[in-house]
Write a protein that holds these residues in place. Structure first.
Motif, PDB file in Angstrom:
ATOM      1  N   LEU A 141       0.848  -1.188   0.000  1.00 15.22           N
ATOM      2  CA  LEU A 141       0.000   0.000   0.000  1.00 15.22           C
ATOM      3  C   LEU A 141       0.884   1.238   0.000  1.00 15.22           C
ATOM      4  CD1 LEU A 141      -2.832  -0.906   2.542  1.00 15.22           C
ATOM      5  CD2 LEU A 141      -2.660  -1.431   0.104  1.00 15.22           C
ATOM      6  N   THR A 142       0.530   2.206  -0.857  1.00 18.29           N
ATOM      7  CA  THR A 142       1.365   3.397  -1.001  1.00 18.29           C
ATOM      8  C   THR A 142       0.624   4.691  -0.711  1.00 18.29           C
ATOM      9  OG1 THR A 142       0.825   3.596  -3.372  1.00 18.29           O
ATOM     10  CG2 THR A 142       2.741   2.234  -2.781  1.00 18.29           C
ATOM     11  N   GLN A 143      -0.711   4.672  -0.755  1.00 22.28           N
ATOM     12  CA  GLN A 143      -1.493   5.894  -0.577  1.00 22.28           C
ATOM     13  C   GLN A 143      -1.996   5.999   0.864  1.00 22.28           C
ATOM     14  OE1 GLN A 143      -4.655   5.516  -3.419  1.00 22.28           O
ATOM     15  NE2 GLN A 143      -3.349   5.972  -5.170  1.00 22.28           N
ATOM     16  N   PRO A 144      -2.189   7.226   1.378  1.00 15.39           N
ATOM     17  CA  PRO A 144      -2.787   7.379   2.706  1.00 15.39           C
ATOM     18  C   PRO A 144      -4.135   6.668   2.763  1.00 15.39           C
ATOM     19  CG  PRO A 144      -1.991   9.488   1.892  1.00 15.39           C
ATOM     20  CD  PRO A 144      -1.888   8.535   0.746  1.00 15.39           C
ATOM     21  N   LEU A 145      -4.441   6.123   3.923  1.00 12.36           N
ATOM     22  CA  LEU A 145      -5.736   5.491   4.157  1.00 12.36           C
ATOM     23  C   LEU A 145      -6.649   6.489   4.851  1.00 12.36           C
ATOM     24  CD1 LEU A 145      -4.403   2.057   5.415  1.00 12.36           C
ATOM     25  CD2 LEU A 145      -5.551   2.470   3.234  1.00 12.36           C
ATOM     26  N   THR A 146      -7.907   6.533   4.433  1.00  8.32           N
ATOM     27  CA  THR A 146      -8.844   7.500   4.981  1.00  8.32           C
ATOM     28  C   THR A 146     -10.143   6.822   5.396  1.00  8.32           C
ATOM     29  OG1 THR A 146     -10.285   9.379   4.399  1.00  8.32           O
ATOM     30  CG2 THR A 146      -9.475   8.054   2.586  1.00  8.32           C
ATOM     31  N   GLY A 147     -10.702   7.273   6.524  1.00 11.22           N
ATOM     32  CA  GLY A 147     -11.976   6.752   6.992  1.00 11.22           C
ATOM     33  C   GLY A 147     -12.537   7.644   8.077  1.00 11.22           C
ATOM     34  N   PHE A 148     -13.678   7.251   8.618  1.00  9.27           N
ATOM     35  CA  PHE A 148     -14.322   7.994   9.690  1.00  9.27           C
ATOM     36  C   PHE A 148     -14.372   7.096  10.914  1.00  9.27           C
ATOM     37  CE2 PHE A 148     -17.762   9.703  12.224  1.00  9.27           C
ATOM     38  CZ  PHE A 148     -17.559  11.075  12.132  1.00  9.27           C
ATOM     39  N   GLU A 149     -13.805   7.571  12.025  1.00  7.34           N
ATOM     40  CA  GLU A 149     -13.797   6.761  13.241  1.00  7.34           C
ATOM     41  C   GLU A 149     -14.856   7.256  14.222  1.00  7.34           C
ATOM     42  OE1 GLU A 149     -10.124   7.001  15.420  1.00  7.34           O
ATOM     43  OE2 GLU A 149      -9.868   9.116  14.982  1.00  7.34           O
ATOM     44  N   ASN A 150     -15.428   6.311  14.963  1.00  7.30           N
ATOM     45  CA  ASN A 150     -16.409   6.614  16.002  1.00  7.30           C
ATOM     46  C   ASN A 150     -16.361   5.478  17.016  1.00  7.30           C
ATOM     47  OD1 ASN A 150     -18.552   7.298  17.605  1.00  7.30           O
ATOM     48  ND2 ASN A 150     -20.100   7.215  15.990  1.00  7.30           N
ATOM     49  N   HIS A 151     -15.508   5.611  18.013  1.00 12.51           N
ATOM     50  CA  HIS A 151     -15.312   4.513  18.964  1.00 12.51           C
ATOM     51  C   HIS A 151     -14.790   5.060  20.287  1.00 12.51           C
ATOM     52  CE1 HIS A 151     -10.843   4.472  18.694  1.00 12.51           C
ATOM     53  NE2 HIS A 151     -11.080   4.957  17.485  1.00 12.51           N
ATOM     54  N   GLY A 152     -14.941   4.245  21.323  1.00 13.85           N
ATOM     55  CA  GLY A 152     -14.430   4.615  22.637  1.00 13.85           C
ATOM     56  C   GLY A 152     -13.374   3.666  23.152  1.00 13.85           C
ATOM     57  N   GLY A 153     -12.831   2.834  22.267  1.00 14.32           N
ATOM     58  CA  GLY A 153     -11.881   1.817  22.693  1.00 14.32           C
ATOM     59  C   GLY A 153     -10.438   2.197  22.443  1.00 14.32           C
ATOM     60  N   ALA A 154      -9.572   1.729  23.317  1.00  8.85           N
ATOM     61  CA  ALA A 154      -8.128   1.841  23.133  1.00  8.85           C
ATOM     62  C   ALA A 154      -7.585   0.435  22.918  1.00  8.85           C
ATOM     63  CB  ALA A 154      -7.464   2.481  24.356  1.00  8.85           C
ATOM     64  N   THR A 155      -7.073   0.170  21.743  1.00 11.30           N
ATOM     65  CA  THR A 155      -6.635  -1.173  21.363  1.00 11.30           C
ATOM     66  C   THR A 155      -5.120  -1.269  21.405  1.00 11.30           C
ATOM     67  OG1 THR A 155      -8.582  -1.546  19.981  1.00 11.30           O
ATOM     68  CG2 THR A 155      -6.649  -2.890  19.511  1.00 11.30           C
ATOM     69  N   GLN A 156      -4.641  -2.233  22.161  1.00 10.82           N
ATOM     70  CA  GLN A 156      -3.207  -2.467  22.295  1.00 10.82           C
ATOM     71  C   GLN A 156      -2.818  -3.698  21.489  1.00 10.82           C
ATOM     72  OE1 GLN A 156      -0.998  -0.453  24.250  1.00 10.82           O
ATOM     73  NE2 GLN A 156       0.473  -1.597  23.004  1.00 10.82           N
ATOM     74  N   LEU A 157      -1.784  -3.568  20.660  1.00 11.53           N
ATOM     75  CA  LEU A 157      -1.321  -4.685  19.843  1.00 11.53           C
ATOM     76  C   LEU A 157      -0.277  -5.506  20.589  1.00 11.53           C
ATOM     77  CD1 LEU A 157      -2.597  -2.744  17.709  1.00 11.53           C
ATOM     78  CD2 LEU A 157      -0.868  -3.556  16.107  1.00 11.53           C
ATOM     79  N   GLY A 158      -0.433  -6.839  20.499  1.00  8.12           N
ATOM     80  CA  GLY A 158       0.592  -7.739  20.991  1.00  8.12           C
ATOM     81  C   GLY A 158       1.641  -7.988  19.928  1.00  8.12           C
TER      82      GLY A 158
END
Length: 245
Positions: A141-158
């Motif tokens: 992937l080479t282009q910026p990714l765009t979207g609309f976020e609406n959430h209250g979560g904090a996600t931690q990656l392992g």
């Protein structure tokens, strides 16, 4: 490379709140434009999720809907095993959370996830609402990714999960990863993100990445599509967030 593709839409009755089932329509349209026939199959809460479809999409939903979908996944061991073996799936927002080891709901209850992604999610104490733009970290992937976020979560990656993108504008996972804010989680054939939109309507590169995995080829082997309005939409949404496309 296969000439027919079956796309599974999981739990649309509870994970269709934000129009994320539109991602299946985008995938189908881009596949058919290249001469690849497609079937879209809806899999509902009272049905076993087939483990042998080519590609799956899951959307976002509210707390009760999320709990119902999490229970559905836990009952479909063959399907989650197929994901761990590399089946291709796009998961959005609530689906990202339930595919992890666990998530904590709005009441403070820790809910077991499907354990497909090496992530965990806890409340961040506020909602992240607005345009989200990231620099992609997924190879190809080479282009910026765009979207609309609406959430209250904090996600931690392992350690077994890697982020989809580095945040340029917005919150994303709302948890740092190696010193920076990121969005999403990728592991095996699963690509998960907090981006609504539907995200694939805004990001043709990501749609083609998923298609290529599903049909068994490299992205560069897919025929190029001339869709200037799609490119225009992507550029407009990136600029709306104050990021240079």
């Amino acid at each position: 490379m296969t000439d027919r593709l079956t796309i599974g839409v999981i739990d649309p009755e509870v994970l269709g709140t934000y129009g994320d089932t539109g991602n299946a329509l985008v995938l189908s349209h881009r596949a058919r434009a290249r001469g690849i026939a497609t079937d879209i199959v809806e899999i509902h809460l009272d049905e076993a999720i087939p483990a042998d479809l080519d590609l799956y999409v899951m959307g976002g939903g509210e707390d009760t809907a999320q709990a119902l979908a999490a229970d559905h996944l836990r009952r479909c061991a063959d399907f989650t095993a197929a994901l761990r073996r590399g089946r291709t799936l796009l998961a959005i927002c609530a689906s990202l959370q339930i595919l992890g080891r666990s998530y904590t709901d709005a009441t403070g209850r820790e809910v077991a996830g499907a354990e497909v992604l090496d992530i965990s999610t806890t409340p961040q104490g506020h909602r992240s609402i607005g345009e989200l733009v990231t620099a992609p970290l997924l190879p190809g992937l080479t282009q910026p990714l765009t979207g609309f976020e609406n959430h209250g979560g904090a996600t931690q990656l392992g350690p077994d999960a890697r982020p989809l993108g580095r945040v340029l504008s917005g919150s994303g996972n709302a948890a740092d990863h190696d010193g920076g804010a990121v969005d999403g989680a990728c592991q095996g054939g699963v690509v998960a993100t907090y981006m609504h939109g539907p995200v694939l309507a805004r990001n043709a590169e990501l749609a083609d990445y998923l298609l290529a995995r599903a049909v068994g080829c490299e992205v560069g082997d897919l025929a190029e599509l001339d869709m200037p309005l799609v490119d225009q939409l992507h550029a407009e949404r990136v600029r709306a967030a104050g990021v240079s496309a």
